[in-house]
Motif scaffolding. Structure first.
Motif, PDB file in Angstrom:
ATOM      1  N   LEU A  70      12.907   7.172  -9.886  1.00 59.44           N
ATOM      2  CA  LEU A  70      12.315   7.144 -11.217  1.00 59.44           C
ATOM      3  C   LEU A  70      10.916   7.763 -11.217  1.00 59.44           C
ATOM      4  CD1 LEU A  70      13.151   6.179 -14.010  1.00 59.44           C
ATOM      5  CD2 LEU A  70      11.952   4.032 -13.570  1.00 59.44           C
ATOM      6  N   THR A  71      10.160   7.556 -10.144  1.00 60.39           N
ATOM      7  CA  THR A  71       8.834   8.181 -10.020  1.00 60.39           C
ATOM      8  C   THR A  71       8.951   9.698 -10.009  1.00 60.39           C
ATOM      9  OG1 THR A  71       7.839   6.308  -8.859  1.00 60.39           O
ATOM     10  CG2 THR A  71       6.868   8.454  -8.462  1.00 60.39           C
ATOM     11  N   ILE A  72       9.914  10.217  -9.264  1.00 59.10           N
ATOM     12  CA  ILE A  72      10.123  11.671  -9.213  1.00 59.10           C
ATOM     13  C   ILE A  72      10.544  12.201 -10.574  1.00 59.10           C
ATOM     14  CG2 ILE A  72      11.515  13.499  -8.169  1.00 59.10           C
ATOM     15  CD1 ILE A  72      11.591  11.807  -5.615  1.00 59.10           C
ATOM     16  N   LEU A 224       2.103  12.674  -9.672  1.00 59.81           N
ATOM     17  CA  LEU A 224       2.971  11.806  -8.881  1.00 59.81           C
ATOM     18  C   LEU A 224       2.321  10.441  -8.676  1.00 59.81           C
ATOM     19  CD1 LEU A 224       5.597  11.698  -7.023  1.00 59.81           C
ATOM     20  CD2 LEU A 224       4.023  12.175  -5.155  1.00 59.81           C
ATOM     21  N   LYS A 225       1.026  10.441  -8.423  1.00 61.33           N
ATOM     22  CA  LYS A 225       0.320   9.176  -8.198  1.00 61.33           C
ATOM     23  C   LYS A 225      -0.038   8.482  -9.511  1.00 61.33           C
ATOM     24  CE  LYS A 225      -2.534  11.505  -5.689  1.00 61.33           C
ATOM     25  NZ  LYS A 225      -3.699  11.921  -4.869  1.00 61.33           N
ATOM     26  N   THR A 226      -0.365   9.276 -10.539  1.00 61.04           N
ATOM     27  CA  THR A 226      -0.697   8.685 -11.833  1.00 61.04           C
ATOM     28  C   THR A 226       0.505   8.002 -12.461  1.00 61.04           C
ATOM     29  OG1 THR A 226      -2.339  10.438 -12.159  1.00 61.04           O
ATOM     30  CG2 THR A 226      -1.701   9.206 -14.100  1.00 61.04           C
ATOM     31  N   SER A 227       1.709   8.439 -12.104  1.00 56.77           N
ATOM     32  CA  SER A 227       2.913   7.806 -12.647  1.00 56.77           C
ATOM     33  C   SER A 227       2.983   6.323 -12.315  1.00 56.77           C
ATOM     34  CB  SER A 227       4.166   8.520 -12.126  1.00 56.77           C
ATOM     35  OG  SER A 227       4.282   8.361 -10.717  1.00 56.77           O
ATOM     36  N   SER A 228       2.221   5.880 -11.314  1.00 53.11           N
ATOM     37  CA  SER A 228       2.203   4.457 -10.978  1.00 53.11           C
ATOM     38  C   SER A 228       1.621   3.618 -12.119  1.00 53.11           C
ATOM     39  CB  SER A 228       1.393   4.222  -9.700  1.00 53.11           C
ATOM     40  OG  SER A 228       0.042   4.617  -9.872  1.00 53.11           O
ATOM     41  N   LEU A 229       0.843   4.248 -13.027  1.00 52.91           N
ATOM     42  CA  LEU A 229       0.312   3.519 -14.173  1.00 52.91           C
ATOM     43  C   LEU A 229       1.420   3.073 -15.118  1.00 52.91           C
ATOM     44  CD1 LEU A 229      -2.851   5.644 -15.058  1.00 52.91           C
ATOM     45  CD2 LEU A 229      -2.772   3.456 -13.875  1.00 52.91           C
ATOM     46  N   THR A 236      10.128   0.592 -14.135  1.00 49.30           N
ATOM     47  CA  THR A 236      10.371   0.219 -12.742  1.00 49.30           C
ATOM     48  C   THR A 236      10.313   1.429 -11.833  1.00 49.30           C
ATOM     49  OG1 THR A 236      11.880  -1.436 -13.659  1.00 49.30           O
ATOM     50  CG2 THR A 236      11.824  -1.260 -11.288  1.00 49.30           C
ATOM     51  N   GLU A 237       9.125   2.051 -11.767  1.00 46.72           N
ATOM     52  CA  GLU A 237       8.942   3.151 -10.822  1.00 46.72           C
ATOM     53  C   GLU A 237       8.621   2.566  -9.442  1.00 46.72           C
ATOM     54  OE1 GLU A 237       5.312   3.555  -9.990  1.00 46.72           O
ATOM     55  OE2 GLU A 237       5.505   1.650 -11.011  1.00 46.72           O
ATOM     56  N   LEU A 238       8.149   3.389  -8.540  1.00 50.84           N
ATOM     57  CA  LEU A 238       8.001   2.985  -7.138  1.00 50.84           C
ATOM     58  C   LEU A 238       7.077   1.781  -6.975  1.00 50.84           C
ATOM     59  CD1 LEU A 238       8.517   3.447  -4.151  1.00 50.84           C
ATOM     60  CD2 LEU A 238       6.753   5.212  -4.165  1.00 50.84           C
ATOM     61  N   TYR A 263       4.799   7.611  -1.224  1.00 55.18           N
ATOM     62  CA  TYR A 263       3.879   8.499  -1.940  1.00 55.18           C
ATOM     63  C   TYR A 263       3.385   9.613  -1.021  1.00 55.18           C
ATOM     64  CZ  TYR A 263       3.469   5.554  -6.123  1.00 55.18           C
ATOM     65  OH  TYR A 263       3.718   4.882  -7.289  1.00 55.18           O
ATOM     66  N   ILE A 264       3.059   9.264   0.223  1.00 55.90           N
ATOM     67  CA  ILE A 264       2.569  10.271   1.175  1.00 55.90           C
ATOM     68  C   ILE A 264       3.651  11.289   1.495  1.00 55.90           C
ATOM     69  CG2 ILE A 264       1.830  10.606   3.572  1.00 55.90           C
ATOM     70  CD1 ILE A 264       0.277   7.974   3.319  1.00 55.90           C
TER      71      ILE A 264
END
Length: 308
Positions: A70-72, A224-229, A236-238, A263-264
């Motif tokens: 879902l994050t991707i 990719l990292k901002t999607s964590s917001l 329900t992302e990573l 993420y890395i």
């Protein structure tokens, strides 16, 4: 008389033998960095509180993999919207029509001036302002009616918040690339009868890509990292998948490490893609193409072998 290979000419200078310059400071600095790195790795690897077996157990857990997927998806869709919108806004910003350029400037000003988290929360609660969403003729009859709570799901709200915000930043990146191309090329294209749109598509944008690609790669990695917001609006992302798991088993640090590892991994793949895109669009420039990672490794080994 045959020559023996050694000249007897007293006026001829001796051959110059190049001697590598010794740089002990480099080796001292490298040794310090190596010692510190080994100490950190040893501390992390031997600290039992990290519970690396728990990290390994959850690294490929189906809930984590679903969150990663879902994050991707969020990253790809939001960046596609951002890039398309950014190109459109950049062209509008450079338009000689003041109404068109003013509308673009106003959009960029608003979306760059508000935090992306606020925009996510706004779209998530849009039903409070517009319970019913209707599409049709402006100031005329509506053709399509929809319930806002049904239409704007958490995933859709995340896409809108991330994509529309990214469009404002991509507009400035694309605009910088466009104005980096010499204006004389546009004038030459217009003299050949090409329209402004044809000139932009065939002449300006292909050359501007050399300037656009590096910051676009950085924006993709940042997205990719901002999607964590999106976890704040129950997507329900990573990160949110990891939070759901550690809220039950209380392995907070271990699940955060799992999320960080993925993420890395994803950002590393994006780094490689960005590198080769930059090499592709950098062809024909006066600067030599950057060395590939394999070439850098070979040069490092060569320098190491000849440094002693």
């Amino acid at each position: 008389m045959p020559s023996s290979g050694v000249t007897d000419d007293p006026g001829r200078p001796d051959d110059i033998r190049a001697v590598p310059v010794r740089r002990p400071g480099r080796w001292i600095a490298a040794a310090i960095v190596l010692v510190v790195a080994v100490a950190i790795v040893h501390s992390v690897a031997t600290n039992p509180r990290f519970e690396w077996h728990v990290v390994g157990d959850y690294l490929f857990d189906h809930r984590i993999i679903a969150g990663l997927r879902l994050t991707i998806e969020l990253t790809v869709i939001a960046m596609a919207i951002g890039i398309a919108l950014g190109v459109l806004l950049a062209v509008m910003r450079l338009s000689p029509n003041p109404l068109v350029s003013g509308a673009s400037w106003l959009y960029i000003w608003f979306f760059r001036g508000t935090p992306v988290l606020v925009q996510l929360l706004f779209w998530y609660n849009i039903a409070a302002l517009y319970p019913k969403i209707a599409l049709g003729v402006p100031f005329g009859p509506a053709v399509v009616h929809a319930n806002a709570n049904t239409l704007i799901t958490p995933f859709t709200a995340a896409i809108l918040g991330l994509g529309l915000n990214e469009g404002a930043y991509m507009a400035e990146i694309v605009r910088a690339g466009i104005i980096s191309v010499d204006a004389g090329q546009s004038d030459a294209a217009h003299s050949l009868g090409m329209t402004r749109l044809q000139t932009m598509r065939r002449i300006v944008l292909p050359q501007a890509m050399r300037v656009i690609i590096p910051p676009t790669g950085n924006e993709t990695i940042s997205m990719l990292k901002t999607s964590s917001l999106a976890s704040t609006i129950v997507v329900t992302e990573l990160l949110y998948a990891a939070q759901l798991i550690y809220s039950v088993n209380f392995k907070t640090i271990q699940l955060l490490i799992v999320a960080s590892v993925w993420y890395i991994v994803c950002t590393s793949v994006l780094y490689v893609g960005q590198f080769y895109l930059e090499r592709h669009y950098g062809r024909g420039s006066s600067r030599e193409p950057a060395a590939t990672p394999l070439q850098r490794a070979r040069m490092g080994l060569f320098d190491l072998r000849h440094g002693f």
